[in-house]
Motif scaffolding. Structure first.
Motif, short mmCIF file in Angstrom:
data_model
loop_
_atom_site.label_atom_id
_atom_site.label_comp_id
_atom_site.label_asym_id
_atom_site.label_seq_id
_atom_site.Cartn_x
_atom_site.Cartn_y
_atom_site.Cartn_z
N LEU A 100 -61.69 -78.84 133.09
CA LEU A 100 -60.82 -78.80 131.93
C LEU A 100 -61.26 -79.90 130.98
CD1 LEU A 100 -57.41 -78.48 133.79
CD2 LEU A 100 -58.30 -76.75 132.24
N ALA A 101 -61.11 -79.65 129.69
CA ALA A 101 -61.42 -80.67 128.69
C ALA A 101 -60.46 -80.52 127.53
CB ALA A 101 -62.87 -80.53 128.21
N ILE A 102 -60.16 -81.64 126.86
CA ILE A 102 -59.22 -81.64 125.74
C ILE A 102 -59.89 -82.28 124.54
CG2 ILE A 102 -56.92 -82.26 124.92
CD1 ILE A 102 -56.10 -82.70 127.83
N LYS A 103 -59.78 -81.61 123.40
CA LYS A 103 -60.29 -82.17 122.15
C LYS A 103 -59.32 -81.82 121.03
CE LYS A 103 -64.31 -82.10 119.03
NZ LYS A 103 -63.62 -81.66 117.80
N ASP A 104 -58.78 -82.85 120.36
CA ASP A 104 -57.84 -82.63 119.24
C ASP A 104 -56.68 -81.73 119.66
OD1 ASP A 104 -59.53 -84.13 117.55
OD2 ASP A 104 -60.78 -82.37 117.24
N ASN A 105 -56.16 -81.95 120.87
CA ASN A 105 -55.02 -81.19 121.43
C ASN A 105 -55.36 -79.74 121.73
OD1 ASN A 105 -53.04 -83.26 121.57
ND2 ASN A 105 -52.73 -83.11 119.36
N ILE A 106 -56.62 -79.35 121.63
CA ILE A 106 -57.07 -78.04 122.09
C ILE A 106 -57.61 -78.22 123.50
CG2 ILE A 106 -58.63 -76.10 121.71
CD1 ILE A 106 -58.70 -76.81 118.78
N ILE A 107 -57.17 -77.36 124.43
CA ILE A 107 -57.57 -77.46 125.83
C ILE A 107 -58.58 -76.36 126.14
CG2 ILE A 107 -56.79 -77.62 128.21
CD1 ILE A 107 -53.96 -78.12 127.11
N TYR A 108 -59.68 -76.74 126.75
CA TYR A 108 -60.73 -75.80 127.14
C TYR A 108 -60.76 -75.73 128.66
CZ TYR A 108 -62.20 -76.57 122.33
OH TYR A 108 -62.23 -76.67 120.95
N ALA A 109 -60.81 -74.51 129.20
CA ALA A 109 -60.80 -74.31 130.65
C ALA A 109 -62.00 -73.47 131.05
CB ALA A 109 -59.50 -73.62 131.09
N GLY A 110 -62.87 -74.04 131.87
CA GLY A 110 -63.99 -73.29 132.42
C GLY A 110 -63.54 -72.51 133.63
N THR A 111 -63.76 -71.19 133.62
CA THR A 111 -63.32 -70.33 134.71
C THR A 111 -64.51 -69.59 135.30
OG1 THR A 111 -62.95 -68.22 133.55
CG2 THR A 111 -61.28 -69.94 133.28
N SER A 112 -64.24 -68.80 136.32
CA SER A 112 -65.29 -68.01 136.95
C SER A 112 -65.67 -66.80 136.12
CB SER A 112 -64.83 -67.56 138.34
OG SER A 112 -63.61 -66.84 138.24
N ASN A 113 -64.98 -66.60 134.99
CA ASN A 113 -65.26 -65.43 134.15
C ASN A 113 -65.17 -65.79 132.67
OD1 ASN A 113 -65.90 -62.75 133.61
ND2 ASN A 113 -63.75 -62.11 133.63
N GLY A 114 -65.73 -66.93 132.29
CA GLY A 114 -65.76 -67.28 130.88
C GLY A 114 -64.95 -68.52 130.55
N LEU A 115 -64.76 -68.74 129.26
CA LEU A 115 -64.09 -69.94 128.75
C LEU A 115 -62.75 -69.54 128.14
CD1 LEU A 115 -64.67 -73.01 128.39
CD2 LEU A 115 -65.44 -72.47 126.07
N LEU A 116 -61.68 -70.19 128.59
CA LEU A 116 -60.35 -69.98 128.03
C LEU A 116 -59.98 -71.18 127.17
CD1 LEU A 116 -58.32 -68.60 131.09
CD2 LEU A 116 -59.51 -67.32 129.31
N VAL A 117 -59.15 -70.91 126.14
CA VAL A 117 -58.75 -71.95 125.20
C VAL A 117 -57.25 -71.86 124.98
CG1 VAL A 117 -59.08 -72.92 122.89
CG2 VAL A 117 -61.00 -71.83 124.06
N SER A 118 -56.61 -73.02 124.90
CA SER A 118 -55.18 -73.08 124.55
C SER A 118 -55.01 -73.97 123.33
CB SER A 118 -54.36 -73.65 125.72
OG SER A 118 -53.01 -73.83 125.33
N TYR A 119 -54.29 -73.43 122.32
CA TYR A 119 -54.03 -74.19 121.10
C TYR A 119 -52.62 -74.78 121.08
CZ TYR A 119 -58.24 -71.86 119.38
OH TYR A 119 -59.52 -71.40 119.23
N ASP A 120 -51.83 -74.51 122.13
CA ASP A 120 -50.45 -74.99 122.16
C ASP A 120 -50.16 -75.81 123.41
OD1 ASP A 120 -50.53 -72.95 124.00
OD2 ASP A 120 -49.14 -71.63 122.94
N LYS A 121 -51.13 -76.66 123.77
CA LYS A 121 -50.97 -77.61 124.87
C LYS A 121 -50.69 -76.91 126.20
CE LYS A 121 -49.65 -81.43 121.85
NZ LYS A 121 -48.71 -82.52 121.55
N GLY A 122 -51.40 -75.81 126.42
CA GLY A 122 -51.39 -75.15 127.72
C GLY A 122 -50.35 -74.08 127.92
N VAL A 123 -49.48 -73.85 126.94
CA VAL A 123 -48.41 -72.85 127.11
C VAL A 123 -49.01 -71.45 127.17
CG1 VAL A 123 -46.30 -71.88 126.13
CG2 VAL A 123 -46.74 -74.35 125.98
N THR A 124 -49.94 -71.12 126.26
CA THR A 124 -50.60 -69.82 126.27
C THR A 124 -52.11 -70.02 126.21
OG1 THR A 124 -50.48 -69.61 123.84
CG2 THR A 124 -48.65 -68.71 125.12
N TRP A 125 -52.83 -69.02 126.72
CA TRP A 125 -54.29 -69.09 126.81
C TRP A 125 -54.91 -67.81 126.30
CZ3 TRP A 125 -56.86 -73.44 128.65
CH2 TRP A 125 -56.03 -74.44 129.20
#
Length: 290
Positions: A100-125
């Protein structure tokens, strides 16, 4: 590494999945025992700050925001670990087991099937960046203002929050990189072998010069129909760029808050109804146009 000593006061018997150094503290992700932290270089360990029976695989932190990755869900704390919420919206059959990585309150999640992003501090992806679809993301890191992503095709870098990506594979005999570390302005990559490259070879400036401008920003109304109002906490000595992107990442509007001013009105009447990302002074948020 000539001499080692065992430091397990408070964590004896735990199965540990990940160890990470953040803000001079050491965080341990464990299997079914939550998250632990040491503030004295591992001499002692506090009782778990996140109590859960789930597997915890990864952690990222930015100021008081902490995110811990688990199976098909994430745990999020907005107050430095005192309180936690569990979220899974948009995470469907995804295993956030890598980084997991955070930049400017955007959260990036590396998964087994691509990259997920959350713009609302993890509530939705949401799944982003099609070049990573159907690939296993082994590492996500933030270096200065750059996002670095590793998968079985090598190392990718973006300087514009994912709008464009460049591949940096020169000298790599094995493109599957499992770990990245930054030490004294060198990037160390580990896969089928170990590699070293200067940070400057990636086009990244000296990591010691990374400074972030902190300023509270408000914008309203949201949802918005015609005029979006933006207010800064204080005036800036330089123009402040304001950019609006649609969800595929296309720039649809760009302007500036003039130097010495604190507010701006943007006419968004011409935008189609939908969700957009607004970037103000390296802060990203969602707005809804109706």
């Amino acid at each position: 590494g000539d001499n080692w000593s065992l430091r397990n006061d408070g964590i004896s018997g735990l199965e540990i999945s990940t160890l990470k150094f953040i803000d001079n503290n050491i965080y341990l992700c464990t299997y079914r025992k939550g998250l632990y932290v040491s503030t004295d270089n591992g001499l002692t360990w506090s009782s778990n700050i996140l109590k859960t029976n789930d597997y915890v695989y990864s952690i990222a932190k930015q100021e008081d925001l902490i995110v811990a990755g688990s199976l098909n869900s994430v745990y999020v704390s907005l107050d430095n670990g005192n309180n936690w919420n569990k979220y899974s919206k948009g995470i469907v059959s995804e295993n956030i087991a890598y980084n997991l990585a955070i930049k400017d309150n955007i959260i990036y999640a590396g998964t087994s099937n691509g990259l997920l992003v959350s713009y609302d501090k993890g509530v939705t992806w949401e799944r982003k960046y099609s070049l990573f679809n159907n690939t296993s993301i082994s590492n996500v890191q933030i270096i200065n203002n750059y996002i670095v992503v590793c998968n079985e095709n090598g190392i990718y870098l973006s300087s514009d929050n994912g709008l464009n990506w460049s591949k940096f594979n020169n000298g790599l005999k094995d493109l599957t990189i499992n770990e990245l570390s930054i030490i004294n302005n060198y990037i160390f990559a580990v896969g089928d072998g170990a590699y070293r490259s200067k940070v400057s070879d990636f086009g990244i400036s000296d990591v010691k010069n990374n400074k972030r401008i902190n300023q509270k920003i408000s914008f309203f109304p949201n949802p918005v129909e015609n005029i979006l109002n933006i207010n800064l906490e204080k005036e800036s000595n330089e123009p402040v760029p304001v950019s609006i992107y649609d969800m595929p990442g296309r720039l649809v509007s760009q302007t500036y808050i003039p130097a010495g001013e604190r507010s701006l009105e943007i006419n968004v009447e011409g935008l189609l109804a939908g969700v957009y990302i607004i970037k103000i002074n390296n802060n990203f948020n969602k707005i809804v146009k109706y």
